[in-house]
Design a protein around this motif. Structure first.
Motif, PDB file in Angstrom:
ATOM      1  N   LYS A   1     -32.646  37.620  50.903  1.00  0.00           N
ATOM      2  CA  LYS A   1     -34.137  37.850  51.558  1.00  0.00           C
ATOM      3  C   LYS A   1     -34.977  38.635  50.567  1.00  0.00           C
ATOM      4  O   LYS A   1     -36.269  38.474  50.934  1.00  0.00           O
ATOM      5  CB  LYS A   1     -33.693  38.462  52.814  1.00  0.00           C
ATOM      6  N   VAL A   2     -34.281  39.151  49.461  1.00  0.00           N
ATOM      7  CA  VAL A   2     -35.228  39.941  48.658  1.00  0.00           C
ATOM      8  C   VAL A   2     -35.420  39.454  47.380  1.00  0.00           C
ATOM      9  O   VAL A   2     -36.024  39.741  46.612  1.00  0.00           O
ATOM     10  CB  VAL A   2     -34.490  41.294  48.428  1.00  0.00           C
ATOM     11  N   MET A   3     -34.685  38.086  47.073  1.00  0.00           N
ATOM     12  CA  MET A   3     -34.867  37.395  45.858  1.00  0.00           C
ATOM     13  C   MET A   3     -36.217  36.551  45.784  1.00  0.00           C
ATOM     14  O   MET A   3     -36.623  36.149  46.989  1.00  0.00           O
ATOM     15  CB  MET A   3     -33.591  36.372  45.651  1.00  0.00           C
ATOM     16  N   PRO A   4     -36.892  36.362  44.711  1.00  0.00           N
ATOM     17  CA  PRO A   4     -38.104  35.574  44.754  1.00  0.00           C
ATOM     18  C   PRO A   4     -37.925  34.117  45.211  1.00  0.00           C
ATOM     19  O   PRO A   4     -36.590  33.660  44.899  1.00  0.00           O
ATOM     20  CB  PRO A   4     -38.269  35.446  43.088  1.00  0.00           C
ATOM     21  N   ARG A   5     -38.836  33.515  46.151  1.00  0.00           N
ATOM     22  CA  ARG A   5     -38.149  32.250  46.456  1.00  0.00           C
ATOM     23  C   ARG A   5     -38.173  31.042  45.296  1.00  0.00           C
ATOM     24  O   ARG A   5     -37.141  30.046  45.269  1.00  0.00           O
ATOM     25  CB  ARG A   5     -39.459  31.630  47.247  1.00  0.00           C
ATOM     26  N   GLY A   6     -38.932  31.168  44.202  1.00  0.00           N
ATOM     27  CA  GLY A   6     -38.524  30.427  43.113  1.00  0.00           C
ATOM     28  C   GLY A   6     -37.181  30.330  42.493  1.00  0.00           C
ATOM     29  O   GLY A   6     -36.505  29.367  42.063  1.00  0.00           O
ATOM     30  N   LEU A   7     -36.760  31.600  42.399  1.00  0.00           N
ATOM     31  CA  LEU A   7     -35.167  31.610  41.993  1.00  0.00           C
ATOM     32  C   LEU A   7     -34.276  30.950  42.925  1.00  0.00           C
ATOM     33  O   LEU A   7     -33.276  30.375  42.644  1.00  0.00           O
ATOM     34  CB  LEU A   7     -34.860  33.274  41.939  1.00  0.00           C
ATOM     35  N   LEU A   8     -34.678  31.021  44.388  1.00  0.00           N
ATOM     36  CA  LEU A   8     -33.677  30.627  45.012  1.00  0.00           C
ATOM     37  C   LEU A   8     -33.899  29.260  45.079  1.00  0.00           C
ATOM     38  O   LEU A   8     -32.519  28.338  45.342  1.00  0.00           O
ATOM     39  CB  LEU A   8     -34.089  30.965  46.684  1.00  0.00           C
ATOM     40  N   ARG A   9     -34.971  28.578  44.769  1.00  0.00           N
ATOM     41  CA  ARG A   9     -35.043  27.132  44.799  1.00  0.00           C
ATOM     42  C   ARG A   9     -34.337  26.795  43.416  1.00  0.00           C
ATOM     43  O   ARG A   9     -33.566  25.712  43.600  1.00  0.00           O
ATOM     44  CB  ARG A   9     -36.388  26.769  44.730  1.00  0.00           C
ATOM     45  N   TRP A  10     -34.353  27.295  42.357  1.00  0.00           N
ATOM     46  CA  TRP A  10     -33.835  27.034  41.105  1.00  0.00           C
ATOM     47  C   TRP A  10     -32.082  26.876  41.510  1.00  0.00           C
ATOM     48  O   TRP A  10     -31.685  26.053  40.798  1.00  0.00           O
ATOM     49  CB  TRP A  10     -33.964  28.032  39.943  1.00  0.00           C
ATOM     50  N   MET A  11     -31.747  28.148  42.034  1.00  0.00           N
ATOM     51  CA  MET A  11     -30.304  28.225  42.257  1.00  0.00           C
ATOM     52  C   MET A  11     -29.776  26.997  43.233  1.00  0.00           C
ATOM     53  O   MET A  11     -28.633  26.407  42.971  1.00  0.00           O
ATOM     54  CB  MET A  11     -29.937  29.452  43.022  1.00  0.00           C
ATOM     55  N   THR A  12     -30.715  26.663  44.051  1.00  0.00           N
ATOM     56  CA  THR A  12     -30.084  25.656  45.225  1.00  0.00           C
ATOM     57  C   THR A  12     -30.252  24.226  44.733  1.00  0.00           C
ATOM     58  O   THR A  12     -29.362  23.491  44.526  1.00  0.00           O
ATOM     59  CB  THR A  12     -31.399  25.608  46.372  1.00  0.00           C
ATOM     60  N   GLU A  13     -31.172  24.093  43.554  1.00  0.00           N
ATOM     61  CA  GLU A  13     -31.337  22.702  42.814  1.00  0.00           C
ATOM     62  C   GLU A  13     -30.059  22.567  41.765  1.00  0.00           C
ATOM     63  O   GLU A  13     -29.351  21.452  41.703  1.00  0.00           O
ATOM     64  CB  GLU A  13     -32.642  22.923  41.827  1.00  0.00           C
ATOM     65  N   LYS A  14     -29.600  23.852  41.273  1.00  0.00           N
ATOM     66  CA  LYS A  14     -28.308  23.895  40.207  1.00  0.00           C
ATOM     67  C   LYS A  14     -27.104  23.428  41.220  1.00  0.00           C
ATOM     68  O   LYS A  14     -26.120  22.854  40.981  1.00  0.00           O
ATOM     69  CB  LYS A  14     -28.128  25.224  39.626  1.00  0.00           C
ATOM     70  N   MET A  15     -26.916  24.207  42.380  1.00  0.00           N
ATOM     71  CA  MET A  15     -25.891  23.806  43.270  1.00  0.00           C
ATOM     72  C   MET A  15     -25.744  22.314  43.697  1.00  0.00           C
ATOM     73  O   MET A  15     -24.654  21.662  43.778  1.00  0.00           O
ATOM     74  CB  MET A  15     -25.912  24.783  44.513  1.00  0.00           C
TER      75      MET A  15
END
Length: 295
Positions: A167-181
């Motif tokens: 919840k404290v991570m930048p949304r852009g980073l979460l999106r990047w991690m999700t795409e990689k996954m």
């Protein structure tokens, strides 16, 4: 334990849509209705554990695998009609539902005389459905422009699935991690496997189910079926209070909370159950089997 020998079949829902299913085992019929970001094959270990005493039907809910597409007017009623088609084809009086599938099974038990016994793992019934209607608009926009990873992040927060550290991570980073996954899963997936990217658009329907059934606890006072209500101490926080409310209103309910189990614990390892263990699936299945054997 031997791997389940699965055969395929189809049932026709009320609007003519074909609902495909896998089938294994022998004995009285049990229909297993999977949850969000899952398909019929997400509960093969669970089916194996029941197959020595029950004939297990594993339908693909619409938009997945063996079944037809969603229609614009898709609702909880559509889901119940699809389930009813499989129950009728199977001659089943028992069903096990997970998450959104559990919510559908519970509502079906309220409206269909067919079901005599149901087991539910973390059914997605919440106190208020309105917040889910709010995030669905953003989700639909992201899917429409092909931003599947962004839509997945939106749904993760919408369903309150995000652990505190995310919840404290930048949304852009979460999106990047999700795409990689998702890309990693696609590279490693077996031929014919249904991937997270393919399943992502179905989240819209899951959100509408949660929104439609939100706050309807009192409706379930009329459920005549015997109910086994299951959950885990590490399950989705937003669903725990709902189980407590359901336990109070359901006339014939037994509740079990598994210490340390999470929202995906009844599913095969992988996907929504990345830390899954076969022995955990079998423990949940053992409780469900014992319950279904009571009648």
């Amino acid at each position: 334990m031997r791997a389940a020998e699965l055969t395929q079949g189809t049932a026709t829902s009320r609007d003519g849509t074909e609902i495909g299913y896998y089938k294994t085992g022998e004995g009285p019929a049990v229909v297993v209705l999977h949850g969000s970001m899952e398909s019929a094959r997400s509960h093969t270990l669970f089916a194996e554990a029941l197959a020595d005493e029950f004939t297990v039907y594993l339908p693909d809910r619409r938009g997945r695998g063996l079944s037809g597409p969603h229609q614009p007017d898709h609702s909880v009623r559509t889901e119940i009609e699809d389930l009813d088609a499989v129950l009728t084809a199977a001659g089943a009086e028992r069903a096990f539902g997970i998450s959104a599938g559990g919510a559908v099974v519970l509502e079906a038990a309220r409206t269909l005389p067919t079901l005599k016994q149901i087991a539910l793992y973390e059914p997605a019934i919440v106190a208020d459905g309105a917040p889910h209607r709010e995030w669905l608009a953003r989700f639909d926009q992201e899917i429409a422009r092909g931003d599947v990873a962004g839509a997945m992040v939106t749904s993760m927060f919408g369903f309150e699935m995000a652990p505190a550290f995310l919840k404290v991570m930048p949304r852009g980073l979460l999106r990047w991690m999700t795409e990689k996954m998702m890309s990693k899963e696609e590279r490693q997936a077996d031929a014919g496997a249904i991937t997270m990217r393919q399943l992502a658009p179905t989240i819209h329907v899951e959100g509408t189910i949660v929104a439609e059934l939100g706050g309807t606890f009192d409706n379930f006072r009329t459920v005549e079926a015997e109910v086994l209500l299951l959950g885990g101490s590490k399950g989705l926080p937003g669903l725990g209070p709902g189980r407590a409310s359901l336990e109070k209103v359901l006339p014939h309910c037994r509740r079990i909370e598994f210490d340390g189990y999470d929202h995906g614990s009844s599913s095969d390892p992988g996907g929504v159950n990345p830390n899954g263990k076969p022995e955990v699936v079998r423990r949940i299945a053992a409780e469900v089997k014992a319950f279904f054997k009571q009648s």
